[in-house]
Design an enzyme around this catalytic site. Structure first.
Site, short mmCIF file in Angstrom:
data_model
loop_
_atom_site.label_atom_id
_atom_site.label_comp_id
_atom_site.label_asym_id
_atom_site.label_seq_id
_atom_site.Cartn_x
_atom_site.Cartn_y
_atom_site.Cartn_z
N ASP A 99 43.83 41.24 45.49
CA ASP A 99 43.14 40.99 44.22
C ASP A 99 43.86 39.82 43.56
O ASP A 99 44.97 39.45 43.96
CB ASP A 99 43.25 42.28 43.39
CG ASP A 99 42.62 42.12 42.01
OD1 ASP A 99 41.57 41.48 41.92
OD2 ASP A 99 43.18 42.63 41.03
N LYS A 100 43.27 39.21 42.56
CA LYS A 100 43.94 38.09 41.86
C LYS A 100 44.57 38.54 40.54
O LYS A 100 45.78 38.54 40.37
CB LYS A 100 42.95 36.96 41.59
CG LYS A 100 43.57 35.79 40.82
CD LYS A 100 42.54 34.78 40.43
CE LYS A 100 41.64 35.27 39.32
NZ LYS A 100 42.34 35.39 38.01
N THR A 101 43.70 38.96 39.62
CA THR A 101 44.17 39.24 38.26
C THR A 101 45.12 40.43 38.26
O THR A 101 44.76 41.52 38.67
CB THR A 101 42.96 39.57 37.36
OG1 THR A 101 41.95 38.60 37.60
CG2 THR A 101 43.35 39.54 35.90
N PHE A 111 28.74 32.98 28.09
CA PHE A 111 29.11 32.43 29.41
C PHE A 111 28.45 33.26 30.51
O PHE A 111 28.45 34.48 30.44
CB PHE A 111 30.62 32.48 29.57
CG PHE A 111 31.09 31.86 30.86
CD1 PHE A 111 31.52 30.55 30.90
CD2 PHE A 111 31.11 32.60 32.04
CE1 PHE A 111 31.93 29.98 32.10
CE2 PHE A 111 31.52 32.04 33.24
CZ PHE A 111 31.93 30.72 33.27
N THR A 142 40.61 24.30 33.59
CA THR A 142 40.12 23.28 32.65
C THR A 142 38.82 23.71 32.00
O THR A 142 37.99 24.38 32.61
CB THR A 142 39.89 21.95 33.39
OG1 THR A 142 39.03 22.21 34.50
CG2 THR A 142 41.19 21.37 33.89
N ASN A 162 39.03 48.66 39.86
CA ASN A 162 38.02 47.99 40.69
C ASN A 162 38.52 47.70 42.10
O ASN A 162 37.75 47.30 42.97
CB ASN A 162 37.59 46.67 40.03
CG ASN A 162 38.73 45.71 39.87
OD1 ASN A 162 39.87 46.11 39.63
ND2 ASN A 162 38.48 44.44 39.99
N LYS A 211 34.15 44.23 47.87
CA LYS A 211 35.53 44.12 48.35
C LYS A 211 35.75 45.07 49.53
O LYS A 211 36.32 44.70 50.55
CB LYS A 211 36.52 44.46 47.23
CG LYS A 211 36.61 43.40 46.14
CD LYS A 211 37.67 43.79 45.11
CE LYS A 211 37.84 42.71 44.05
NZ LYS A 211 38.93 43.03 43.11
N LYS A 230 31.31 24.57 25.39
CA LYS A 230 32.45 24.32 26.29
C LYS A 230 32.13 24.96 27.63
O LYS A 230 31.37 25.93 27.71
CB LYS A 230 33.74 24.87 25.70
CG LYS A 230 33.84 26.38 25.62
CD LYS A 230 35.30 26.80 25.44
CE LYS A 230 35.44 28.30 25.58
NZ LYS A 230 35.61 29.01 24.36
#
Length: 1135
Positions: A455-457, A621, A675, A865, A842, A645
């Site tokens: 996982d990343k986060t 978003f 960014t 998750n 996943k 943005k």
């Protein structure tokens, strides 16, 4: 990259073409569904598509071609397939799933529901009272080893087959089963207690008579449930009312999607407007909800109030839902339940835990089958040499039982005890504190891993964002120059307040620095900074939260908020930590967000003045748009401004022409920064009114609503003024880069599966060095149908040695049509990043890798998750993080930091696998050597099925005489821990599985046959005159040989090993005095032949020593020569 996959050009009029390498994948032949159109493999060029557009729709689905099935197929495993499919059919009939349907739910009237919906209870147990014993026994006896012992033990109840004592067969088997049952029972009780605790949580239910308390498991579809702050939401609900005056509340979703930031949810306007709670029963209203689905990020429904004139219709979306397993973070909420139990999003996204079996256990199971075959062949040979006389089939079975020691039952006991020992060592390791082993059955898997899915986060990153850079095109500000921005902001607002008009903010600003500069440049930079900071402070979905606010009416809340504007107790909540980082930064440079509700937000200037802006529209978003926008009207001037943005790819075409944006975005991305491009557009009143009418009209349309809304918003997104570019850093966990490099050098392929945005995932992949600096990244374009997937796979195929980044939606399309090709191509990538993955996806990726590569997979994550992925992998590792303990509780191993995985795999994985391989083979050798002696003994004594060693001798041989030295092999290590971490390349050898293979097994078989033959023939040869003492002689030599063989196998001595050797020898010598009744041939001579005088003679001692030396010395010489002329890779390092 994928040169191994020939992608043939399309051939017309050919019935079949190879879908894949014809040799390897011949069974995946393809036929077309719609017609007999030709097969279309992936192509080298896109010309085929240009020639014939209709090919898009006629691309065939892959179908497994049926082969001719005959007797050979049936005997070679076909019976398994048939039995399996019959069982599946039966199971399918028994528990036919009810079809999920859309539903109409009346507020507060569960009895009006047309269908019966599932009970709202959580159930994680594997068994119930009735299925526990059969279930555990099935799990044990599905292994050939255990089933074999059960049959042998049962055969001892038949008098004519009885050999020796019952306890020699039943005691070990009973011990193994008892240990397993106790372990399973303890786990099951714990699961039951956890479930019971969750199901018996009390909630307030709103009824016509008022509030009543109800258990979580008794909640039904249609109930109106009140959930307090910090309480878990018990079922999927539509949000009707909240105590917050804004009509919105925050919920924490970390246990559902793994994201730690709070989500803003909005109550249905019609019910929020009602004056009192009880009015919910005075109106006639219902909710129409789509059928239960897996997707946690979308929902479509309608709210209808019938008793008003005209009826009120409101569309419901994801922001009106409260999913089960999330937690209310602000205020009290009232919702109507729409899905319960098995139909909730959280349960649909959770896969059931499977019983994990290690690869080593499967390999040993295969070897025991080979041993069984050898045993049967040996027994048949014995009966054949007898000449099939008399009741030969009975003799055959007696021989099978006699040779049953070829497959030692102590194998399971030793391995299980070894696994427990490895678990204890892992938890005691001071270098990885806080590590917990939750599944003690698979520690060897840690040494066989090829794929690591992370996982990343919260796993690779700390999920803490820090604002690093602001770029205005001509000038860039980093962390060390933020004070300049602060001074510009203070000056701008000082002038604004003196002139009391926003326009003067663009008037020339007196330069604070003495050096001369062009006044025009200075003016433009200052005003541009002011505009940029103001845009960042307004364009977001962040809400400030004040914990100490207790006021009931608006005034007290505001006065209290005013006092708190400068305090530390303000926290920001948003759906993305990036947004919070931006707002925190604007606060640090002087422009502070102090209050926000659904219609307005307030900023505080450095001078303490409050500026109010009314929110006219907000465009959230989405992963498709990759941008968010907001239209605000400033209270003091009445000016309407559209701020936006988003990601550079989305914004580049929206902003006015410039020559720096693309280059600077690239520079920031290379630094590992996330960014965002910020832009604005001033709108006149007429422009805005025109937009609003078109926008509202689009929102009410029933068909293609999303497309029409997007088209209206895009009409505004033209020629926007580019204000600035921001760079935010997501801090990595400690030592992530060296750990990933260590794993890569160890030959482990790392895939990152994240629910996050594509840009963010790519940034982290670069900054964590998951993708090395000089490596190219191929971003898989979004695809929605078969044709697009075909073209995109062709494009990807031409890339060589590049990392792949793909979104969950595109992945699903590719897997639907081109599963084999996609997995084959992806497996050749050095790294793969899958973004926007749902929990189920996943787990699906893990299963794909298991099916297509047959390699061992490991999944690591820290949120709710990640549970499905952790449970699906061969080895699941959970990190105790900010996202709660759900992942670490569901995992096989729980660690506290990502960097600990390096030591867990390189050191403990290596040791566990090597030790278990040595232990398993040695225990088999111990059984084979005694079976060889039995065979020699029987063949000399006219093939009599009489045991060589009786009752206690056999039990003692497997336990007290040799158990401790053999088990001390779990302390052996071939490489020191520091060396294993310094040279991770050593890990690659383990994945090839060379420590335990048919080759090593055959070597041990040869050793056993040689030693068994020498021991028995030596005893008969040297002791011809004292032939009656053959049992004492051969058994003594056997014990000495085993102890010497342990010493030969050991690679690194531990003091406990030496203790075990001498202790076992001492036990044997001490028992000689008590065991005289066992020494002799068969039962006839019990007690007749043992005299201590004979055992203590020099002749006995030197002859036993001679036999032992002949059986062991050649092996020592061979081992020495092998190490001298063909040393293993690790010995070169350790020397």
């Amino acid at each position: 990259m994928a040169d191994s996959i020939p992608l043939n050009p399309v051939r017309k009029n050919s019935k079949k073409t190879p879908y894949y390498n014809a040799g390897r994948y011949s069974r995946y032949q393809v036929e077309d569904e719609a017609s007999s159109l030709d097969e279309m493999p992936l192509m080298m060029s896109e010309e085929g598509f240009e020639n014939e557009e209709s090919d898009y729709h006629t691309l065939p689905r892959a179908r497994v071609n049926h082969r001719h099935r005959g007797l050979g197929w049936f005997l070679c495993g076909g019976w398994k397939v048939l039995c399996g499919s019959c069982c599946e059919c039966l199971a399918h009939v028994c528990r036919r799933k009810k079809e999920l349907k859309a539903r109409t739910v009346w507020l507060g009237y569960p009895e009006k529901c047309e269908e019966k919906y599932p009970k709202n209870s959580i159930k994680n147990q594997k068994y119930n009272i009735l299925t526990f014993v059969p279930g555990v026994l099935y799990q044990q006896f599905k292994f050939f080893l255990n089933l074999y012992f059960l049959v042998v033990a049962c055969s001892q109840f038949v008098p004519s087959l009885k050999i020796g004592y019952l306890y020699t067969y039943w005691a070990p088997l009973g011990f193994v089963l008892a240990v397993t049952m106790v372990r399973e029972a303890v786990d099951e009780v714990r699961r039951y207690q956890r479930d019971k605790e969750m199901n018996s949580q009390l909630y307030s239910k709103l009824t016509v008579r008022g509030k009543v308390q109800v258990k979580s498991s008794d909640i039904q579809v249609g109930d109106l449930i009140i959930v307090e702050k910090n309480q878990r939401i018990p079922a999927d609900m539509i949000f009707l009312r909240t105590s917050e005056k804004t009509g919105a509340c925050f919920i924490r979703t970390d246990q559902l999607d793994g994201e730690t930031d709070w989500k803003l949810k909005v109550a249905v306007a019609c019910t929020q407007r009602l004056s009192a709670l009880g009015d919910l029963f005075s109106i006639s209203a219902y909710v129409y909800a789509q059928k239960p689905q897996l997707d946690i990020h979308s929902f479509e429904g309608n709210f209808t109030r019938e008793d008003s004139d005209p009826p009120i219709h409101e569309s419901l979306s994801i922001e009106n839902t409260l999913w089960a397993s999330t937690v209310v973070a602000s205020g009290t909420v009232i919702g109507v339940v729409i899905y319960t139990g098995k139909e909730t999003r959280s349960v649909l996204n959770t896969s059931h835990a499977k019983n994990k079996v290690g690869l080593l256990d499967l390999e040993l199971n295969r070897l025991t089958k080979a041993l069984f075959l050898a045993q049967v062949v040996l027994s048949v040979v014995m009966v054949a040499l007898q000449g099939f006389l008399g009741p030969w089939y009975r003799n055959l079975f007696r021989f099978v039982v006699l040779f049953s020691y070829i497959i030692p039952i102590s194998l399971r006991v030793n391995l299980d005890m070894g696994k427990s020992a490895y678990g204890w060592m892992i938890m005691r390791d001071e270098n990885i504190p806080g590590t917990v082993v939750r599944t003690s059955t698979i520690p060897e898997e840690l040494g066989r891993l090829v794929y690591l899915l992370t996982d990343k986060t919260g796993t690779l990153t700390q999920n803490e964002m820090i604002f690093k850079r602001l770029h205005l095109g001509t000038v860039s500000y980093g962390t060390d120059t933020m004070d300049e921005i602060q001074s510009h902001i203070i000056q701008s607002y000082a002038q604004v307040s003196s002139a009391q008009s926003n326009g003067s903010s663009t008037s020339s600003t007196p330069s604070r620095k003495p050096q001369p500069a062009a006044p025009k440049v200075r003016k433009s930079v200052s005003s541009r900074i002011h505009e940029a900071v103001k845009a960042i402070a307004l364009c977001h979905n962040v809400t400030p939260v004040y914990e100490s606010r207790t006021g009931v009416n608006g005034e007290t809340e505001y006065t209290e908020a005013d006092q708190d504007f400068s305090d530390d107790n303000r926290t920001y909540q948003a759906s993305s930590p990036d947004e919070v980082a931006l707002v925190r930064w604007t606060e640090s440079v002087g422009l502070t967000l102090v209050n926000r509700d659904l219609t307005s937000l307030q900023l505080k200037t450095p001078a303490g003045q409050i500026l109010t802006f009314y929110i006219l529209q907000i465009f959230p978003f989405t992963s498709e748009s990759k941008r968010m926008g907001i239209i605000v009207r400033e209270e003091s001037t009445g000016e309407i401004t559209f701020y936006m943005k988003g990601a550079d790819v989305a914004m580049a075409s929206i902003v006015q022409y410039n020559d720096w944006l693309e280059e600077e975005c690239g520079n920031m991305a290379r630094e590992g920064l996330r960014t965002l491009v910020v832009a604005k557009k001033a709108l006149s009143e007429e422009q805005y009114q025109d937009f609003e009418s078109r926008y509202n009209q689009a929102k009410l349309s029933i068909h293609d609503r999303a497309l029409k809304v997007a088209a209206v918003v895009e009409s505004l997104e033209r020629e926007m003024e580019l204000l600035c570019l921001t760079g935010v850093e997501d801090q990595l966990q400690a030592d992530v880069r060296p750990t990933l490099e260590l794993l890569r050098n160890a030959g482990i392929k790392i895939w990152m599966l994240t629910g996050d945005k594509l840009e963010t995932a790519t940034c982290i992949a670069k900054s964590s060095h998951l993708v090395s600096r000089n490596q190219e990244i191929h971003v898989f374009r979004p695809v929605s149908n078969r044709g697009e997937a075909h073209l995109e796979l062709n494009a990807f195929r031409r890339k060589h040695d590049c990392a792949l980044v793909i979104s969950g939606d595109s992945l699903e399309v590719c897997l639907r049509y081109y599963e084999h090709e996609f997995v084959e191509l992806a497996c050749q990538c050095p790294a793969v990043v899958c973004c926007r993955c749902s929990p189920t996806q996943k787990a699906q990726i893990v299963r794909l890798l298991q099916q297509h590569t047959a390699n061992r997979t490991c999944a690591i994550g820290d949120g709710g998750n990640d549970v499905s992925m952790i449970q699906a992998a061969d080895c699941g590792i959970g990190i105790e993080g900010k996202e709660g303990k759900q992942a670490s509780l569901a995992a096989d191993f729980s660690i506290t930091q990502f960097k600990h995985i390096g030591r867990l795999l390189m050191v403990h994985g290596r040791n566990s696998y090597k030790r278990s391989a040595a232990l398993g083979q040695f225990v088999m050798h111990r059984g084979m050597i005694i079976s060889t002696m039995q065979a020699v003994f029987s063949s000399i004594f006219y093939f009599a099925s009489v045991p060589l060693y009786q009752g206690f001798l056999m039990v003692g041989y497997a336990t007290i005489y040799t158990m401790f030295p053999v088990f001390s092999l779990v302390l052996d290590q071939d490489v020191k821990p520091d060396m294993a971490l310094l040279y991770p390349e050593l890990y690659k050898d383990l994945t090839k599985g060379r420590s335990l293979s048919f080759k090593t097994f055959l070597i041990w078989v040869l050793i056993s046959v040689y030693q068994g033959g020498i021991l028995m023939y030596g005893a008969l040869l040297l002791f011809e005159s004292e032939f009656v003492h053959v049992v004492a002689i051969s058994f003594t030599a056997l014990i000495l040989t085993e102890l010497l063989m342990v010493a030969l196998t050991v690679r690194t001595w531990h003091w406990l090993m030496a203790v075990a050797e001498f202790f076992s020898l001492g036990c044997y010598l001490a028992s000689l005095a008590f065991l005289n009744e066992y020494y002799g041939i068969g039962r006839v001579s019990l007690g007749a032949f043992l005299d201590l005088a004979f055992i203590t003679t020099h002749a006995f001692l030197w002859k036993v020593c001679a036999i032992t030396v002949v059986s062991c010395l050649p092996l020592y010489i061979i081992k020495y020569l092998k190490r001298k002329f063909s040393p293993p890779s690790y010995s070169k390092l350790s020397s």
